[in-house]
Design a protein around this motif. Sequence first.
Motif, PDB file in Angstrom:
ATOM      1  N   LEU A  60       3.820  18.374 -15.118  1.00  0.00           N
ATOM      2  CA  LEU A  60       4.601  17.698 -16.148  1.00  0.00           C
ATOM      3  C   LEU A  60       3.702  17.087 -17.217  1.00  0.00           C
ATOM      4  O   LEU A  60       4.048  17.103 -18.413  1.00  0.00           O
ATOM      5  CB  LEU A  60       5.468  16.607 -15.514  1.00  0.00           C
ATOM      6  CG  LEU A  60       6.607  17.095 -14.602  1.00  0.00           C
ATOM      7  CD1 LEU A  60       7.351  15.899 -14.014  1.00  0.00           C
ATOM      8  CD2 LEU A  60       7.578  17.977 -15.380  1.00  0.00           C
ATOM      9  N   ARG A  61       2.573  16.549 -16.802  1.00  0.00           N
ATOM     10  CA  ARG A  61       1.651  15.951 -17.773  1.00  0.00           C
ATOM     11  C   ARG A  61       1.158  16.984 -18.773  1.00  0.00           C
ATOM     12  O   ARG A  61       1.120  16.735 -19.984  1.00  0.00           O
ATOM     13  CB  ARG A  61       0.471  15.311 -17.039  1.00  0.00           C
ATOM     14  CG  ARG A  61      -0.502  14.568 -17.954  1.00  0.00           C
ATOM     15  CD  ARG A  61      -1.689  14.023 -17.173  1.00  0.00           C
ATOM     16  NE  ARG A  61      -2.535  15.102 -16.690  1.00  0.00           N
ATOM     17  CZ  ARG A  61      -3.412  15.752 -17.444  1.00  0.00           C
ATOM     18  NH1 ARG A  61      -3.563  15.437 -18.724  1.00  0.00           N
ATOM     19  NH2 ARG A  61      -4.154  16.705 -16.930  1.00  0.00           N
ATOM     20  N   LEU A  76      13.352  16.224 -17.320  1.00  0.00           N
ATOM     21  CA  LEU A  76      12.339  16.838 -18.172  1.00  0.00           C
ATOM     22  C   LEU A  76      12.292  16.210 -19.555  1.00  0.00           C
ATOM     23  O   LEU A  76      11.269  16.266 -20.234  1.00  0.00           O
ATOM     24  CB  LEU A  76      12.595  18.345 -18.298  1.00  0.00           C
ATOM     25  CG  LEU A  76      12.209  19.195 -17.086  1.00  0.00           C
ATOM     26  CD1 LEU A  76      12.597  20.643 -17.304  1.00  0.00           C
ATOM     27  CD2 LEU A  76      10.715  19.083 -16.814  1.00  0.00           C
ATOM     28  N   ALA A  77      13.380  15.615 -19.988  1.00  0.00           N
ATOM     29  CA  ALA A  77      13.420  14.985 -21.315  1.00  0.00           C
ATOM     30  C   ALA A  77      12.873  13.560 -21.307  1.00  0.00           C
ATOM     31  O   ALA A  77      12.748  12.947 -22.371  1.00  0.00           O
ATOM     32  CB  ALA A  77      14.859  14.986 -21.837  1.00  0.00           C
ATOM     33  N   ASP A  78      12.551  13.036 -20.141  1.00  0.00           N
ATOM     34  CA  ASP A  78      12.063  11.662 -20.064  1.00  0.00           C
ATOM     35  C   ASP A  78      10.720  11.508 -20.775  1.00  0.00           C
ATOM     36  O   ASP A  78       9.938  12.461 -20.900  1.00  0.00           O
ATOM     37  CB  ASP A  78      11.927  11.217 -18.608  1.00  0.00           C
ATOM     38  CG  ASP A  78      13.268  10.904 -17.970  1.00  0.00           C
ATOM     39  OD1 ASP A  78      14.225  10.640 -18.724  1.00  0.00           O
ATOM     40  OD2 ASP A  78      13.359  10.925 -16.730  1.00  0.00           O
ATOM     41  N   SER A  79      10.448  10.292 -21.204  1.00  0.00           N
ATOM     42  CA  SER A  79       9.203   9.996 -21.920  1.00  0.00           C
ATOM     43  C   SER A  79       8.020   9.982 -20.953  1.00  0.00           C
ATOM     44  O   SER A  79       8.201   9.826 -19.734  1.00  0.00           O
ATOM     45  CB  SER A  79       9.310   8.632 -22.607  1.00  0.00           C
ATOM     46  OG  SER A  79       9.373   7.599 -21.637  1.00  0.00           O
ATOM     47  N   PRO A  80       6.787  10.119 -21.484  1.00  0.00           N
ATOM     48  CA  PRO A  80       5.603  10.034 -20.621  1.00  0.00           C
ATOM     49  C   PRO A  80       5.539   8.736 -19.824  1.00  0.00           C
ATOM     50  O   PRO A  80       5.123   8.737 -18.663  1.00  0.00           O
ATOM     51  CB  PRO A  80       4.441  10.141 -21.617  1.00  0.00           C
ATOM     52  CG  PRO A  80       4.993  10.940 -22.747  1.00  0.00           C
ATOM     53  CD  PRO A  80       6.422  10.505 -22.863  1.00  0.00           C
ATOM     54  N   LEU A 121       8.864  23.576 -13.562  1.00  0.00           N
ATOM     55  CA  LEU A 121       8.989  22.276 -14.214  1.00  0.00           C
ATOM     56  C   LEU A 121      10.177  21.500 -13.660  1.00  0.00           C
ATOM     57  O   LEU A 121      10.091  20.287 -13.443  1.00  0.00           O
ATOM     58  CB  LEU A 121       9.146  22.461 -15.728  1.00  0.00           C
ATOM     59  CG  LEU A 121       7.885  22.902 -16.482  1.00  0.00           C
ATOM     60  CD1 LEU A 121       8.232  23.289 -17.917  1.00  0.00           C
ATOM     61  CD2 LEU A 121       6.833  21.793 -16.476  1.00  0.00           C
ATOM     62  N   HIS A 174       2.624  19.835 -19.480  1.00  0.00           N
ATOM     63  CA  HIS A 174       3.770  20.332 -20.252  1.00  0.00           C
ATOM     64  C   HIS A 174       4.122  19.367 -21.382  1.00  0.00           C
ATOM     65  O   HIS A 174       4.407  19.802 -22.514  1.00  0.00           O
ATOM     66  CB  HIS A 174       4.982  20.498 -19.323  1.00  0.00           C
ATOM     67  CG  HIS A 174       6.247  20.821 -20.042  1.00  0.00           C
ATOM     68  ND1 HIS A 174       6.457  22.027 -20.680  1.00  0.00           N
ATOM     69  CD2 HIS A 174       7.385  20.078 -20.225  1.00  0.00           C
ATOM     70  CE1 HIS A 174       7.666  22.048 -21.233  1.00  0.00           C
ATOM     71  NE2 HIS A 174       8.236  20.862 -20.973  1.00  0.00           N
ATOM     72  N   LYS A 175       4.052  18.065 -21.094  1.00  0.00           N
ATOM     73  CA  LYS A 175       4.418  17.066 -22.104  1.00  0.00           C
ATOM     74  C   LYS A 175       3.234  16.721 -23.033  1.00  0.00           C
ATOM     75  O   LYS A 175       3.431  16.121 -24.084  1.00  0.00           O
ATOM     76  CB  LYS A 175       4.904  15.785 -21.425  1.00  0.00           C
ATOM     77  CG  LYS A 175       6.075  15.980 -20.466  1.00  0.00           C
ATOM     78  CD  LYS A 175       7.388  16.190 -21.181  1.00  0.00           C
ATOM     79  CE  LYS A 175       7.936  14.894 -21.687  1.00  0.00           C
ATOM     80  NZ  LYS A 175       9.327  15.037 -22.199  1.00  0.00           N
ATOM     81  N   ILE A 218       7.778   9.002 -16.830  1.00  0.00           N
ATOM     82  CA  ILE A 218       7.201   9.929 -15.848  1.00  0.00           C
ATOM     83  C   ILE A 218       6.038   9.266 -15.115  1.00  0.00           C
ATOM     84  O   ILE A 218       5.899   9.397 -13.888  1.00  0.00           O
ATOM     85  CB  ILE A 218       6.748  11.226 -16.537  1.00  0.00           C
ATOM     86  CG1 ILE A 218       7.969  11.988 -17.065  1.00  0.00           C
ATOM     87  CG2 ILE A 218       5.956  12.109 -15.575  1.00  0.00           C
ATOM     88  CD1 ILE A 218       7.630  13.199 -17.907  1.00  0.00           C
TER      89      ILE A 218
END
Length: 262
Positions: free
Chosen positions: A255-256, A205-209, A194, A258-259, A212
Motif C-alpha cells: 500500500l505504501r 484503498l482511498a484512505d489517506s497515508p 491491493l 501504491h500510494k 493507513i
Amino acid sequence: MLWPVTVMGALVGGLGGALPGALLGAVVGHALDRYWQLRRWRDLPIRLAELRTGPADFERVLFLCLGRLAKASGRVSQVHLQLARDLMQLYRLDEAACLRAMHDFNQGKTAADLRPLVRALRKREPARAAELLDSCWRMAVVPGQLSDEVRTLLADWAAEAGLAQSEQQRMHQRHQRTQAPPRSRSAVPRQDALRRAASLLKVDLADSPEVIKRAYRRQLSLHHPDKLAARGAGNVEQGNAGERIRQIQEAYELLRRHKGFR
C-alpha cells in the motif's frame, strides 16, 4: 519453581562447609536468582550468554544484526540507513530507544559473532526469532545481490533461530519482489493484491497515508507477541504471531508503494 543458582549455591556451599556452608550458599544463590530473574534451569544459559554479550532483547539484537548485514554488503549506504530508520518507526521507538538502536546499528558493523545473541533471543522470545530473520532479509536484499559474507551470516543466524531453509527462501523471494522495480502486468491481479492488503490492515484503498499508517501500527500492536500473551492467547496463536506480522508488513509495503508515501 526451582531456583537454579540457589540449588547450585547450596551444593557448592555444602561441599565446602557442611550445613552452614550450604545455607550460606543457598542465601547467596537465591539473591542472584532474584537479581537475574532466574526461575527455571533453562533460564540460566540465556543469562550466561547475556553476561558475555549483553542483553538479548529483541530491538538490540535486531539492530546489531542489521548493522552487521549493512557492513557485510560492502558499503553502508543511505538505503541501509533509511531502512533502519523505517524499522525504528515500525516498532514505534521513542527518542531514547532510537538513539540506542542507532548505537546498536553502528556497533553491529564491527560485531564479531552475533550467534549467541540470536540463540539467546530464541530461548527468551521464540515467537520473535522468525520476525528477526525476516527484517534481516529485508536489509540483506537492499544492495540487489547477496555477498558470500551476507549469505553466511543469514544461514548462521537462521540456524540459531530454528528456521528451515524453505522459510528462508520464502523470505528471500518475498523481499526481492518488494525491492524489484515494477514490471508490466495485468492490472487485475495487482488490484486484487491491493484489496487484500487493505483488508488485512482494515483500511480502504482511498484512505489517506496517515490513516493507513495508524492502521498499520494498530495491527502490529494487536499481533505483537507481548500483547497476545497479556491477552491470554494460546501457544499456537503466539507461535503464529511472527507470520502474521510479516503479512501485515508486506501489506503495508504494498500500500505504501501504491500510494507513494514513505
